[in-house]
Write an enzyme that holds these catalytic residues in place. Structure first.
Site, PDB file in Angstrom:
ATOM      1  N   SER A  50       0.839  -1.205   0.000  1.00 40.67           N
ATOM      2  CA  SER A  50       0.000   0.000   0.000  1.00 40.67           C
ATOM      3  C   SER A  50       0.877   1.260   0.000  1.00 40.67           C
ATOM      4  O   SER A  50       0.371   2.356  -0.213  1.00 40.67           O
ATOM      5  CB  SER A  50      -0.961   0.002   1.188  1.00 40.67           C
ATOM      6  OG  SER A  50      -0.259  -0.074   2.410  1.00 40.67           O
ATOM      7  N   HIS A  51       2.184   1.107   0.263  1.00 43.21           N
ATOM      8  CA  HIS A  51       3.071   2.274   0.242  1.00 43.21           C
ATOM      9  C   HIS A  51       4.287   2.080  -0.653  1.00 43.21           C
ATOM     10  O   HIS A  51       5.269   2.801  -0.548  1.00 43.21           O
ATOM     11  CB  HIS A  51       3.468   2.665   1.671  1.00 43.21           C
ATOM     12  CG  HIS A  51       2.284   3.191   2.426  1.00 43.21           C
ATOM     13  ND1 HIS A  51       1.413   2.357   3.075  1.00 43.21           N
ATOM     14  CD2 HIS A  51       1.782   4.437   2.541  1.00 43.21           C
ATOM     15  CE1 HIS A  51       0.431   3.069   3.599  1.00 43.21           C
ATOM     16  NE2 HIS A  51       0.630   4.331   3.295  1.00 43.21           N
ATOM     17  N   GLU A 191      -4.892   0.647   1.426  1.00 46.27           N
ATOM     18  CA  GLU A 191      -5.516  -0.684   1.346  1.00 46.27           C
ATOM     19  C   GLU A 191      -6.920  -0.562   0.759  1.00 46.27           C
ATOM     20  O   GLU A 191      -7.348  -1.406  -0.022  1.00 46.27           O
ATOM     21  CB  GLU A 191      -5.605  -1.313   2.750  1.00 46.27           C
ATOM     22  CG  GLU A 191      -4.297  -1.878   3.260  1.00 46.27           C
ATOM     23  CD  GLU A 191      -3.809  -3.074   2.446  1.00 46.27           C
ATOM     24  OE1 GLU A 191      -4.634  -3.746   1.823  1.00 46.27           O
ATOM     25  OE2 GLU A 191      -2.585  -3.288   2.422  1.00 46.27           O
TER      26      GLU A 191
HETATM   27  P1  NDP Z   1      -1.369  -3.877   9.087  1.00 46.68           P
HETATM   28  O1  NDP Z   1      -2.673  -4.033   9.790  1.00 46.68           O
HETATM   29  O2  NDP Z   1      -1.151  -4.646   7.853  1.00 46.68           O
HETATM   30  O3  NDP Z   1      -0.183  -4.272  10.073  1.00 46.68           O
HETATM   31  C1  NDP Z   1      -0.005  -3.573  11.274  1.00 46.68           C
HETATM   32  C2  NDP Z   1       1.114  -4.167  12.094  1.00 46.68           C
HETATM   33  O4  NDP Z   1       0.709  -5.444  12.589  1.00 46.68           O
HETATM   34  C3  NDP Z   1       2.402  -4.422  11.299  1.00 46.68           C
HETATM   35  O5  NDP Z   1       3.491  -4.158  12.116  1.00 46.68           O
HETATM   36  C4  NDP Z   1       2.285  -5.910  10.937  1.00 46.68           C
HETATM   37  O6  NDP Z   1       3.524  -6.526  10.693  1.00 46.68           O
HETATM   38  C5  NDP Z   1       1.623  -6.448  12.171  1.00 46.68           C
HETATM   39  N1  NDP Z   1       0.848  -7.668  11.924  1.00 46.68           N
HETATM   40  C6  NDP Z   1      -0.047  -7.875  10.920  1.00 46.68           C
HETATM   41  N2  NDP Z   1      -0.573  -9.121  11.039  1.00 46.68           N
HETATM   42  C7  NDP Z   1       0.013  -9.698  12.122  1.00 46.68           C
HETATM   43  C8  NDP Z   1      -0.112 -10.975  12.761  1.00 46.68           C
HETATM   44  N3  NDP Z   1      -0.923 -11.912  12.303  1.00 46.68           N
HETATM   45  N4  NDP Z   1       0.643 -11.192  13.859  1.00 46.68           N
HETATM   46  C9  NDP Z   1       1.491 -10.251  14.334  1.00 46.68           C
HETATM   47  N5  NDP Z   1       1.652  -9.033  13.765  1.00 46.68           N
HETATM   48  C10 NDP Z   1       0.917  -8.761  12.685  1.00 46.68           C
HETATM   49  O7  NDP Z   1      -1.055  -2.338   8.831  1.00 46.68           O
HETATM   50  P2  NDP Z   1      -2.045  -1.128   8.488  1.00 46.68           P
HETATM   51  O8  NDP Z   1      -2.888  -1.556   7.357  1.00 46.68           O
HETATM   52  O9  NDP Z   1      -2.693  -0.634   9.717  1.00 46.68           O
HETATM   53  O10 NDP Z   1      -0.988  -0.023   7.996  1.00 46.68           O
HETATM   54  C11 NDP Z   1      -0.195  -0.286   6.846  1.00 46.68           C
HETATM   55  C12 NDP Z   1       0.834   0.781   6.650  1.00 46.68           C
HETATM   56  O11 NDP Z   1       0.224   2.001   6.300  1.00 46.68           O
HETATM   57  C13 NDP Z   1       1.723   1.101   7.849  1.00 46.68           C
HETATM   58  O12 NDP Z   1       3.047   0.929   7.423  1.00 46.68           O
HETATM   59  C14 NDP Z   1       1.451   2.565   8.158  1.00 46.68           C
HETATM   60  O13 NDP Z   1       2.576   3.311   8.563  1.00 46.68           O
HETATM   61  C15 NDP Z   1       0.990   3.063   6.806  1.00 46.68           C
HETATM   62  N6  NDP Z   1       0.172   4.271   6.914  1.00 46.68           N
HETATM   63  C16 NDP Z   1       0.707   5.472   6.534  1.00 46.68           C
HETATM   64  C17 NDP Z   1      -0.038   6.627   6.606  1.00 46.68           C
HETATM   65  C18 NDP Z   1       0.533   7.957   6.263  1.00 46.68           C
HETATM   66  O14 NDP Z   1      -0.160   8.946   6.398  1.00 46.68           O
HETATM   67  N7  NDP Z   1       1.762   8.065   5.845  1.00 46.68           N
HETATM   68  C19 NDP Z   1      -1.434   6.591   7.045  1.00 46.68           C
HETATM   69  C20 NDP Z   1      -1.869   5.289   7.472  1.00 46.68           C
HETATM   70  C21 NDP Z   1      -1.097   4.173   7.383  1.00 46.68           C
HETATM   71  P3  NDP Z   1       3.989  -6.850   9.166  1.00 46.68           P
HETATM   72  O15 NDP Z   1       4.330  -5.511   8.583  1.00 46.68           O
HETATM   73  O16 NDP Z   1       5.144  -7.777   9.297  1.00 46.68           O
HETATM   74  O17 NDP Z   1       2.805  -7.479   8.482  1.00 46.68           O
END
Ligand code: NDP
Length: 341
Positions: A50-51, A191
């Site tokens: 997504s990024h 997403e």
């Molecule tokens: P996710 O829900 O995909 O993941 C959130 C965190 O949970 C990650 O560290 C991920 O690790 C971890 N995780 C996911 N599944 C599991 C699991 N089953 N067990 C343990 N840990 C888990 O992320 P979001 O969709 O909430 O966000 C995605 C990205 O979007 C982020 O990087 C965020 O910084 C970015 N973002 C940026 C914005 C901006 O304004 N610049 C605004 C909003 C979001 P892993 O990465 O290894 O899957």
């Protein structure tokens, strides 16, 4: 899979060079291009899709519209031994943070902690690339970013918060850092856009349409609707705190004050970022990273599937061996951005 969609594999340096060319072609300085291209290729490499390169048209459109200044040179102001204020001057947050790198290192060395408040900045990426490098140096890092109002507060009908991500990076002995990086909305806006492209419904409870009614239709969320925060009122309160720390404490804008106005093509939210970096050894434990390793092991023994960040590290490892997988048409779109700068 048709020929057009077949995967090609690209080396990290090769992809970074291509992205750098696109950034420079859309008016950034070489310094800014270097940082954003590395960041974006890193997201793609880690499968943080997504990024990753999915964001390139948005970067290009925002730069072309004049909404964000790709040549901006951040003003770094060390206001106390452990507080650094940065005016990104309408540029991107990541080069602003890079411009303060030596001041950040000096503050941590001197005081054991530094607060970095970035304002007047655009953040269009994941937060982990900003903080993972600190944990690789044995430091703890926490960051908050606000953005564009597209999230309703708990029980509300109108967007007030951005997707307001929050991220933590912790050094772990003999392992990759533990990095938690998540939106405070049910999911990241990127997403939702990926779901919209695939015409895939969102999970139940993801958001509301423009009338405030619950919906799982990504198109309705994007067309004047909004996402919900994660975890009901508790998540909403965390989003509120991110808003205040990233948007207000830094001197930046609150998400609902962000207005693209008449700027056609603008896509990068102009907001703020707060970063806190701590030397954990000042806490009296010389083996903090060992303690983190003990806890991580305990989680896995207790049945947790995997640690946060582990999926990315696995993808990174695979991509470093085999190359970064890109669909052929995705690569063609990137090349189109090079020729249509
Ligand atoms: P996710 O829900 O995909 O993941 C959130 C965190 O949970 C990650 O560290 C991920 O690790 C971890 N995780 C996911 N599944 C599991 C699991 N089953 N067990 C343990 N840990 C888990 O992320 P979001 O969709 O909430 O966000 C995605 C990205 O979007 C982020 O990087 C965020 O910084 C970015 N973002 C940026 C914005 C901006 O304004 N610049 C605004 C909003 C979001 P892993 O990465 O290894 O899957």
């Amino acid at each position: 899979m048709t020929d057009e969609h077949r995967l090609v594999r690209m080396d990290f340096d090769e992809l970074t060079a291509l992205l750098k060319e696109i950034f420079i072609g859309h008016g950034t300085s070489a310094f800014v291009a270097d940082i954003l291209a590395t960041n974006c290729a890193g997201c793609e490499q880690d499968g943080a899709l997504s990024h990753g390169i999915f964001r390139m048209p948005g970067y290009a459109a925002s730069l072309k519209s004049g909404w964000v200044d790709g040549q901006a040179e951040a003003e770094v102001n060390v206001v106390s031994p452990s507080f650094i204020r940065i005016d990104a001057r309408n540029g991107f947050a990541q080069p602003a943070l890079a411009a303060a790198a030596s001041a950040v290192d000096e503050a941590i060395e001197r005081t054991g902690v530094v607060v970095v408040a970035i304002r007047n900045s655009h953040h269009f990426s994941a937060l982990w690339p900003d903080i993972e490098p600190f944990a690789r140096k044995g430091l703890v890092a926490i960051s908050f970013v606000n953005g564009l109002a597209n999230v309703v507060p708990h029980g509300g009908h109108t967007a007030v918060f951005g997707t307001n991500p929050i991220a933590f990076a912790i050094p772990v002995a003999n392992a990759d850092p533990l990095v938690v990086d998540q939106a405070t909305s049910v999911m990241a806006n990127g997403e939702v856009r990926l779901h919209a492209l695939d015409n895939k419904p969102l999970p139940p409870g993801a958001g509301v349409d423009s009338s405030g009614a619950a919906t799982t239709d990504p198109h309705a969320v994007l067309a004047g609707g909004a996402l919900n925060t994660f975890g009901g009122y508790k998540g909403s309160s965390i989003a509120l705190m991110v808003e205040l720390l990233a948007g207000a404490l830094t001197g930046g804008q609150l998400s609902f004050e962000n207005d693209f106005g008449q700027c056609v093509g603008a896509q990068t939210p102009k907001a703020g970022q707060l970063l806190i970096v701590i030397d954990p050894n000042r806490g009296g434990l010389t083996d903090f990273s060992q303690r983190a390793a003990v806890l991580c092991k305990q989680l896995i023994e207790a049945g947790q599937d995997r640690l946060p960040g582990e999926r990315r590290y696995k993808n990174r490892h695979t991509a470093q061996t085999l190359g970064i997988p890109l669909a052929k048409d995705t690569l063609a779109n990137l090349l189109h951005l090079v020729t249509n700068a």
